[in-house]
Design an enzyme around this catalytic site. Structure first.
Site, PDB file in Angstrom:
ATOM      1  N   ASP A  31       0.856  -1.194   0.000  1.00 54.77           N
ATOM      2  CA  ASP A  31       0.000   0.000   0.000  1.00 54.77           C
ATOM      3  C   ASP A  31       0.887   1.236   0.000  1.00 54.77           C
ATOM      4  OD1 ASP A  31      -3.255   0.389   1.185  1.00 54.77           O
ATOM      5  OD2 ASP A  31      -1.930   2.125   0.901  1.00 54.77           O
ATOM      6  N   GLY A  36      -4.839   5.185   2.343  1.00 58.77           N
ATOM      7  CA  GLY A  36      -4.899   4.190   3.419  1.00 58.77           C
ATOM      8  C   GLY A  36      -4.168   4.697   4.652  1.00 58.77           C
ATOM      9  N   ASN A  92      -4.369   5.563 -12.417  1.00 53.92           N
ATOM     10  CA  ASN A  92      -4.170   4.638 -11.285  1.00 53.92           C
ATOM     11  C   ASN A  92      -4.996   3.364 -11.436  1.00 53.92           C
ATOM     12  OD1 ASN A  92      -3.022   4.027  -8.664  1.00 53.92           O
ATOM     13  ND2 ASN A  92      -5.128   4.174  -7.930  1.00 53.92           N
ATOM     14  N   TYR A 141     -14.858   6.870 -12.809  1.00 54.26           N
ATOM     15  CA  TYR A 141     -14.583   5.854 -11.777  1.00 54.26           C
ATOM     16  C   TYR A 141     -15.128   4.491 -12.219  1.00 54.26           C
ATOM     17  CZ  TYR A 141     -15.401   3.040  -7.640  1.00 54.26           C
ATOM     18  OH  TYR A 141     -15.465   1.989  -6.767  1.00 54.26           O
ATOM     19  N   LYS A 145     -13.065   0.953 -13.607  1.00 54.43           N
ATOM     20  CA  LYS A 145     -13.229  -0.390 -13.028  1.00 54.43           C
ATOM     21  C   LYS A 145     -13.636  -1.391 -14.106  1.00 54.43           C
ATOM     22  CE  LYS A 145     -12.522   0.233  -8.549  1.00 54.43           C
ATOM     23  NZ  LYS A 145     -11.784  -0.640  -7.641  1.00 54.43           N
ATOM     24  N   ARG A 219     -30.311   2.249  -1.461  1.00 55.92           N
ATOM     25  CA  ARG A 219     -29.079   1.520  -1.777  1.00 55.92           C
ATOM     26  C   ARG A 219     -29.058   0.179  -1.057  1.00 55.92           C
ATOM     27  NH1 ARG A 219     -29.141   4.806  -4.979  1.00 55.92           N
ATOM     28  NH2 ARG A 219     -27.607   6.335  -5.627  1.00 55.92           N
ATOM     29  N   ASP A 279     -26.839  10.282  -9.323  1.00 53.99           N
ATOM     30  CA  ASP A 279     -27.353   9.286  -8.368  1.00 53.99           C
ATOM     31  C   ASP A 279     -28.576   8.569  -8.933  1.00 53.99           C
ATOM     32  OD1 ASP A 279     -25.727   9.289  -6.137  1.00 53.99           O
ATOM     33  OD2 ASP A 279     -26.812  10.892  -5.114  1.00 53.99           O
TER      34      ASP A 279
END
Ligand code: UFG
Length: 323
Positions: A31, A36, A92, A141, A145, A219, A279
């Site tokens: 990490d 973190g 990243n 984002y 992924k 959710r 959302d």
């Protein structure tokens, strides 16, 4: 097994590290400590401070650990930030993650388990969401992924890598030792707890005019230990592909606030604010495949129990991690 955990100092990474160690496995945490916390690294794990961007450091760490499997949690996770700085996310979450694939290939690592997200689906057309639902992310984002899921799949098809991508819905709750401490915090349950303790003046409800029973977004909150269990099962499984992880139930923003109020017994000032862009009204997982294929058995199906664990951790760590 010896498991190499990239991002083991983050929220879900630290809880999964703890779970694997509790189940008799050995863990190396890798990490960069950008988001973190050093204190979140379980003291029983080996720790290597390094960034996925540094291929030589990463290769050396994987070679040293000689792991049976790799779990990849080391990604940036803020949807809003990804809309402002998309390249940060692609650099990243895609380019640096390719280094992890490279290190896995160079060191003969059998299996990679990847921390993916419900954000790959964008605005879903059908509920509950099954894995076959169209993947149309609405932010960088979610796109980053999805791109890495595809890279893993090509490595599987062409190089024989085994992989499982786990698409989490809303991770929540804590273990005795590890919990959620993001800077800045954007997630609902920690923010509501901060409003309960007076660390923030109120909680804003982002929209109360959605097409849901109480008008607020719903959710699927899934306990972090149930996510951890799924990672171990995925490591042990030969299944290659993507699986949803959620309870199959939904709780609205107002229901979450009520649950925190019940659990902690404090008043929680609430203010209605405009909708947050992007959302969806409701997100609910169909996790039948994970249950059938992995034998996954989530233990926490009740929101109050999830909130109780988060509240207990917060009481032990009122200011989060110290380092
Ligand atoms: N919300 C508020 N007020 C707040 C914070 C959140 O009303 O102060 C609402 C949001 O509008 C949303 C719900 O609470 O309706 C949950 O919001 P979170 O930010 O906690 O979680 P999201 O559902 O937006 O995001 C989560 C993960 C993401 C992932 C996404 C997948 O945190 O990483 O699910 O859909 F991309």
């Amino acid at each position: 097994m010896h498991v190499f955990i990239a991002g083991g100092a983050g929220y879900i990474g630290s809880c999964t590290t703890e779970y694997l160690l509790d189940h008799g496995h050995q863990v190396t945490v890798f990490d960069a400590l950008l988001n973190g916390h050093r204190q979140a690294v379980d003291p029983r794990a080996n720790f290597v401070k390094g960034n996925l961007a540094e291929l030589d450091v990463l290769e050396a760490a994987v070679e040293q650990a000689r792991p049976d499997g790799i779990i990849h949690f080391a990604a940036f996770i803020e949807v809003g930030e990804s809309m402002k700085d998309p390249l940060k996310y692609f650099r990243n979450n895609v380019a640096n993650a390719i280094n992890l694939c490279q290190a896995a290939a160079d060191n003969g690592v059998r299996k990679v388990v990847f921390s993916s997200t419900a954000a790959v689906y964008g605005m879903p057309r059908h509920l509950p969401i099954a894995e076959q639902e169209p993947k149309q992310p609405i932010n960088p984002y979610g796109e980053s992924k999805l791109m890495f899921e595809k890279i893993l799949d090509w490595q599987h098809q062409l190089r024989g890598l085994q992989y499982t991508a786990l698409r989490y819905f809303n991770a929540a709750g804590a273990t005795q030792a590890h919990g959620e401490d993001h800077h800045p915090e954007t997630h609902l349950i920690p923010l509501v707890m901060q409003a309960a303790t007076g660390e923030r003046r109120q909680i804003f409800i982002y929209g109360d005019d959605y097409d849901t029973p109480d008008g607020t977004c719903s959710r699927d909150y899934i306990h972090v230990l149930d996510l951890a269990q799924a990672h171990l099962l995925a490591l042990e499984s030969d299944y290659c592909g993507s699986l949803n992880l959620g309870t199959g139930g939904g709780n609205s923003v107002k229901q979450v606030i009520d649950a925190v109020r019940r659990v902690c017994g404090h008043d929680i000032p609430v203010e209605i604010a405009p909708r947050r862009p992007g959302d969806p009204a409701r997100l609910v997982a169909d996790s039948a495949a994970a249950k059938r294929i992995l034998g996954w058995k989530p233990q926490f199906e009740n929101l109050d129990a999830i909130v109780e664990s988060a509240w207990a951790w917060k009481q032990r760590h009122p200011h989060g991690y110290q380092e």
